[in-house]
Design a protein around this motif. Structure first.
Motif, PDB file in Angstrom:
ATOM      1  N   LEU A 341       0.693  -1.337   0.025  1.00 23.79           N
ATOM      2  CA  LEU A 341       0.101  -0.162  -0.013  1.00 23.79           C
ATOM      3  C   LEU A 341       0.947   1.144  -0.046  1.00 23.79           C
ATOM      4  O   LEU A 341       0.563   2.250  -0.746  1.00 23.79           O
ATOM      5  CB  LEU A 341      -0.924  -0.150   1.115  1.00 23.79           C
ATOM      6  CG  LEU A 341      -2.044  -1.052   1.294  1.00 23.79           C
ATOM      7  CD1 LEU A 341      -2.676  -1.032   2.640  1.00 23.79           C
ATOM      8  CD2 LEU A 341      -2.931  -1.039   0.025  1.00 23.79           C
ATOM      9  N   LEU A 342       2.081   1.158   0.959  1.00 24.01           N
ATOM     10  CA  LEU A 342       2.684   2.427   0.958  1.00 24.01           C
ATOM     11  C   LEU A 342       3.502   2.960  -0.324  1.00 24.01           C
ATOM     12  O   LEU A 342       3.780   3.925  -0.740  1.00 24.01           O
ATOM     13  CB  LEU A 342       3.766   2.362   1.799  1.00 24.01           C
ATOM     14  CG  LEU A 342       3.564   2.147   3.440  1.00 24.01           C
ATOM     15  CD1 LEU A 342       4.644   1.837   4.387  1.00 24.01           C
ATOM     16  CD2 LEU A 342       3.365   3.848   3.722  1.00 24.01           C
ATOM     17  N   ASN A 343       3.607   1.630  -1.345  1.00 22.71           N
ATOM     18  CA  ASN A 343       4.277   2.154  -2.749  1.00 22.71           C
ATOM     19  C   ASN A 343       3.438   1.794  -3.799  1.00 22.71           C
ATOM     20  O   ASN A 343       3.753   1.565  -4.742  1.00 22.71           O
ATOM     21  CB  ASN A 343       5.399   1.206  -2.704  1.00 22.71           C
ATOM     22  CG  ASN A 343       6.603   1.358  -1.915  1.00 22.71           C
ATOM     23  OD1 ASN A 343       7.438   2.233  -1.880  1.00 22.71           O
ATOM     24  ND2 ASN A 343       6.444   0.413  -0.495  1.00 22.71           N
ATOM     25  N   SER A 344       2.079   1.932  -3.549  1.00 22.73           N
ATOM     26  CA  SER A 344       1.227   1.919  -4.591  1.00 22.73           C
ATOM     27  C   SER A 344       0.127   3.213  -4.591  1.00 22.73           C
ATOM     28  O   SER A 344       0.024   3.950  -3.618  1.00 22.73           O
ATOM     29  CB  SER A 344       0.391   0.665  -4.542  1.00 22.73           C
ATOM     30  OG  SER A 344       1.186  -0.507  -4.440  1.00 22.73           O
ATOM     31  N   SER A 345      -0.565   3.240  -5.600  1.00 27.46           N
ATOM     32  CA  SER A 345      -1.426   4.333  -6.032  1.00 27.46           C
ATOM     33  C   SER A 345      -3.014   4.069  -5.205  1.00 27.46           C
ATOM     34  O   SER A 345      -3.550   2.901  -5.350  1.00 27.46           O
ATOM     35  CB  SER A 345      -1.932   4.795  -7.405  1.00 27.46           C
ATOM     36  OG  SER A 345      -2.936   5.577  -7.260  1.00 27.46           O
ATOM     37  N   ILE A 346      -3.138   4.518  -3.891  1.00 23.58           N
ATOM     38  CA  ILE A 346      -4.281   4.143  -3.043  1.00 23.58           C
ATOM     39  C   ILE A 346      -4.935   5.374  -2.510  1.00 23.58           C
ATOM     40  O   ILE A 346      -4.680   6.601  -2.925  1.00 23.58           O
ATOM     41  CB  ILE A 346      -3.771   3.193  -1.792  1.00 23.58           C
ATOM     42  CG1 ILE A 346      -2.948   4.220  -1.165  1.00 23.58           C
ATOM     43  CG2 ILE A 346      -3.124   2.087  -2.351  1.00 23.58           C
ATOM     44  CD1 ILE A 346      -2.603   3.636   0.277  1.00 23.58           C
ATOM     45  N   GLU A 347      -6.249   5.011  -2.242  1.00 20.75           N
ATOM     46  CA  GLU A 347      -7.230   6.169  -1.710  1.00 20.75           C
ATOM     47  C   GLU A 347      -6.894   5.819  -0.097  1.00 20.75           C
ATOM     48  O   GLU A 347      -7.402   4.985   0.330  1.00 20.75           O
ATOM     49  CB  GLU A 347      -8.586   5.977  -2.046  1.00 20.75           C
ATOM     50  CG  GLU A 347      -9.606   7.120  -1.614  1.00 20.75           C
ATOM     51  CD  GLU A 347      -9.323   8.314  -2.729  1.00 20.75           C
ATOM     52  OE1 GLU A 347      -9.655   9.530  -2.183  1.00 20.75           O
ATOM     53  OE2 GLU A 347      -8.576   8.248  -3.671  1.00 20.75           O
ATOM     54  N   LEU A 348      -6.417   7.089   0.538  1.00 19.26           N
ATOM     55  CA  LEU A 348      -6.273   7.024   1.912  1.00 19.26           C
ATOM     56  C   LEU A 348      -7.207   7.910   2.631  1.00 19.26           C
ATOM     57  O   LEU A 348      -7.040   9.248   2.452  1.00 19.26           O
ATOM     58  CB  LEU A 348      -4.741   7.220   2.335  1.00 19.26           C
ATOM     59  CG  LEU A 348      -4.121   7.123   3.558  1.00 19.26           C
ATOM     60  CD1 LEU A 348      -4.203   5.593   4.013  1.00 19.26           C
ATOM     61  CD2 LEU A 348      -2.702   7.554   3.589  1.00 19.26           C
ATOM     62  N   LEU A 349      -7.913   7.244   3.588  1.00 15.38           N
ATOM     63  CA  LEU A 349      -8.997   7.916   4.335  1.00 15.38           C
ATOM     64  C   LEU A 349      -8.528   8.384   5.838  1.00 15.38           C
ATOM     65  O   LEU A 349      -7.927   7.644   6.509  1.00 15.38           O
ATOM     66  CB  LEU A 349     -10.168   7.164   4.347  1.00 15.38           C
ATOM     67  CG  LEU A 349     -10.712   6.488   2.989  1.00 15.38           C
ATOM     68  CD1 LEU A 349     -11.855   5.608   3.301  1.00 15.38           C
ATOM     69  CD2 LEU A 349     -11.206   7.671   1.969  1.00 15.38           C
ATOM     70  N   GLU A 350      -9.246   9.643   6.140  1.00 17.30           N
ATOM     71  CA  GLU A 350      -8.697   9.639   7.460  1.00 17.30           C
ATOM     72  C   GLU A 350      -9.890   9.183   8.276  1.00 17.30           C
ATOM     73  O   GLU A 350     -11.160   9.132   8.104  1.00 17.30           O
ATOM     74  CB  GLU A 350      -8.821  11.563   7.713  1.00 17.30           C
ATOM     75  CG  GLU A 350      -7.880  12.204   6.948  1.00 17.30           C
ATOM     76  CD  GLU A 350      -6.712  12.065   7.429  1.00 17.30           C
ATOM     77  OE1 GLU A 350      -6.492  11.730   8.864  1.00 17.30           O
ATOM     78  OE2 GLU A 350      -5.791  12.684   6.963  1.00 17.30           O
ATOM     79  N   GLN A 351      -9.659   8.965   9.602  1.00 16.57           N
ATOM     80  CA  GLN A 351     -10.414   8.202  10.360  1.00 16.57           C
ATOM     81  C   GLN A 351     -11.495   9.254  11.166  1.00 16.57           C
ATOM     82  O   GLN A 351     -12.617   9.023  11.679  1.00 16.57           O
ATOM     83  CB  GLN A 351      -9.629   7.566  11.786  1.00 16.57           C
ATOM     84  CG  GLN A 351      -8.869   6.296  11.213  1.00 16.57           C
ATOM     85  CD  GLN A 351      -8.540   5.703  12.360  1.00 16.57           C
ATOM     86  OE1 GLN A 351      -9.323   4.893  13.127  1.00 16.57           O
ATOM     87  NE2 GLN A 351      -7.348   5.582  12.355  1.00 16.57           N
ATOM     88  N   GLY A 352     -10.870  10.453  11.383  1.00 18.41           N
ATOM     89  CA  GLY A 352     -11.698  11.253  12.036  1.00 18.41           C
ATOM     90  C   GLY A 352     -11.481  11.261  13.410  1.00 18.41           C
ATOM     91  O   GLY A 352     -10.505  11.080  13.978  1.00 18.41           O
ATOM     92  N   GLU A 353     -12.345  11.642  14.491  1.00 20.95           N
ATOM     93  CA  GLU A 353     -12.238  11.828  15.625  1.00 20.95           C
ATOM     94  C   GLU A 353     -12.018  10.294  16.342  1.00 20.95           C
ATOM     95  O   GLU A 353     -11.279  10.196  17.456  1.00 20.95           O
ATOM     96  CB  GLU A 353     -13.341  12.348  16.518  1.00 20.95           C
ATOM     97  CG  GLU A 353     -13.611  13.995  16.221  1.00 20.95           C
ATOM     98  CD  GLU A 353     -14.561  14.671  16.860  1.00 20.95           C
ATOM     99  OE1 GLU A 353     -15.370  13.858  17.862  1.00 20.95           O
ATOM    100  OE2 GLU A 353     -14.753  15.865  16.586  1.00 20.95           O
ATOM    101  N   TYR A 354     -12.622   9.385  15.619  1.00 27.87           N
ATOM    102  CA  TYR A 354     -12.697   8.075  16.459  1.00 27.87           C
ATOM    103  C   TYR A 354     -11.623   7.357  16.015  1.00 27.87           C
ATOM    104  O   TYR A 354     -11.502   7.269  14.684  1.00 27.87           O
ATOM    105  CB  TYR A 354     -13.926   7.275  16.411  1.00 27.87           C
ATOM    106  CG  TYR A 354     -14.376   6.215  17.461  1.00 27.87           C
ATOM    107  CD1 TYR A 354     -14.373   6.481  18.721  1.00 27.87           C
ATOM    108  CD2 TYR A 354     -14.486   4.953  16.958  1.00 27.87           C
ATOM    109  CE1 TYR A 354     -14.811   5.434  19.544  1.00 27.87           C
ATOM    110  CE2 TYR A 354     -14.844   3.992  17.955  1.00 27.87           C
ATOM    111  CZ  TYR A 354     -14.990   4.194  19.194  1.00 27.87           C
ATOM    112  OH  TYR A 354     -15.205   3.200  20.074  1.00 27.87           O
ATOM    113  N   ASN A 355     -10.946   6.326  16.710  1.00 23.81           N
ATOM    114  CA  ASN A 355      -9.934   5.457  16.195  1.00 23.81           C
ATOM    115  C   ASN A 355     -10.458   3.931  16.145  1.00 23.81           C
ATOM    116  O   ASN A 355     -10.652   3.339  16.858  1.00 23.81           O
ATOM    117  CB  ASN A 355      -8.578   5.368  17.215  1.00 23.81           C
ATOM    118  CG  ASN A 355      -7.733   4.541  16.522  1.00 23.81           C
ATOM    119  OD1 ASN A 355      -7.527   4.314  15.418  1.00 23.81           O
ATOM    120  ND2 ASN A 355      -6.540   4.417  17.299  1.00 23.81           N
TER     121      ASN A 355
END
Length: 376
Positions: A341-355
């Motif tokens: 994933l780190l070395n590929s084209s991905i869509e990375l989403l923020e979690q927001g307030e909750y983990n």
């Protein structure tokens, strides 16, 4: 079936999200493609591929790479901090060609007249209109040309656009891609050996359900088919998972990567929503957020970890083309899905307030998560 179809081959040349542009030489294909690229490149990573029947030379005489080729090198590579280029004398066969441009969201293809399986836009001029009845119109999604009104003689079921109507052509392309988004299946990873926990995590309970069953039921809200990923030597399933469908690892001792690739071996045309069984804080809302943020034109969609800002590979949607990426990394003995994933084209989403991504790997983790669930 059209004579141009290849039985058993891929239904695309370079990328599942590609559009071909067909016409006679000099009809404006490249101009139209460049206008669309200019309109869309802010939102999408776009590649352009052209088939040329004539010999071409992309290197300059007396340059180092040209001298190396003239000396007999079959391939030369040149890199700088912002770009790279690879020139090969070896012709590309169908398999290698299909691996070239998977990194990109969209590929605009010019030429390749004998391949009609991809969606096509046909540019029509007077000469083309005279011969339209004899043309292969399979997979043509639109006509475009210089006439302000729809020319007579075109099949009415296929829309026509003036070549300057870039907004409408773009809208049709995106609508076509939306119709090609693959369905998803679910995979719960329960094949880990739980060494740090000291007991089988899949059997553990934070509610009345085992963690394996809790993950299965969550994925069932989004996927018609959900499977438990297990090791070949795994003795038993949690009691509340008896009878659920399983996929046994066919690639041994590869951890989560083996489970993911085994799922793709069972169905390579679907996307797989993968979830570890040790994520007790994941909820229906978590999966809703994951699916709302899904970008099917990337290799995967996943959340960013709050602890290290890295992609979380065990709560992710892996698109069908991701299987090719995993095998590329396996060829270099890299088994970690996070590195993929780190070395590929991905869509990375923020979690927001909750983990959502706090996992239960150790007894200490379990105690901390139980306390958090009581507070919530």
């Amino acid at each position: 079936m059209s004579k141009n179809h290849h039985r058993g081959g891929l239904p695309w040349l370079f990328n599942p999200f590609e559009i071909k542009f067909s016409a006679y030489s000099g009809s404006g294909k490249t101009t139209l493609i460049c206008r669309l690229i200019n309109e869309m490149h802010q939102d999408y990573d776009i590649a352009y591929a052209k088939s040329d029947a004539h010999r071409f030379e992309m290197d300059k005489p007396r340059k180092d790479t040209h001298q190396a080729q003239m000396a007999g090198a079959q391939a030369v590579v040149i890199n700088n901090p912002e770009a790279r280029a690879k020139l090969e004398k070896r012709p590309a066969n169908e398999i290698w060609r299909s691996l070239n441009l998977l990194e990109y969201d969209i590929v605009f293809v010019e030429g390749y007249k004998n391949h009609t399986q991809s969606p096509r836009i046909l540019l029509v001029n007077d000469k083309m209109l005279e011969e339209i009845a004899d043309k292969d119109l399979e997979n043509v999604i639109a006509f475009t040309g210089p006439a302000s009104e729809r020319p007579s003689g075109l099949p009415t079921e296929i829309p026509y656009f003036h070549r300057d109507n870039i907004a409408a052509i773009k809208e049709l392309i995106l609508k076509t891609f939306a119709s090609r988004v693959p369905k998803t299946k679910g995979l719960v990873l329960i094949g880990g050996q739980s060494r740090r926990m000291g007991k089988d995590k899949a059997n553990m309970k934070f509610t009345e359900k085992s963690m394996a069953r809790q993950a299965y039921d969550l994925l069932k809200e989004k996927c018609d088919e959900v499977y438990l990923s297990v090791r070949d030597e795994q003795q038993s399933l949690p009691e509340d998972c008896q009878g659920l469908p399983i996929i046994t690892d066919q690639l041994r001792d590869m951890g989560p990567t083996g489970g993911i690739l085994s799922a793709f071996k069972q169905d390579s045309s679907s996307a797989w929503t993968v979830m570890g069984c040790d994520l007790p804080l994941v909820t229906s809302e978590t999966l809703e957020k994951l699916y709302e943020g899904r970008n099917s034109q990337r290799y995967a969609t996943c959340f960013k970890s709050k602890s290290d800002s890295m992609p979380e590979p065990l709560l992710a949607i892996y698109e069908p083309k991701a299987q090719n990426r995993f095998y590329q990394f396996l060829a270099t003995n890299r088994l970690c899905p996070r590195k993929v994933l780190l070395n590929s084209s991905i869509e990375l989403l923020e979690q927001g307030e909750y983990n959502y991504l706090d996992n239960a790997n150790t007894p200490e983790d379990v105690e901390r998560i139980q306390e958090q669930l009581l507070r919530d």
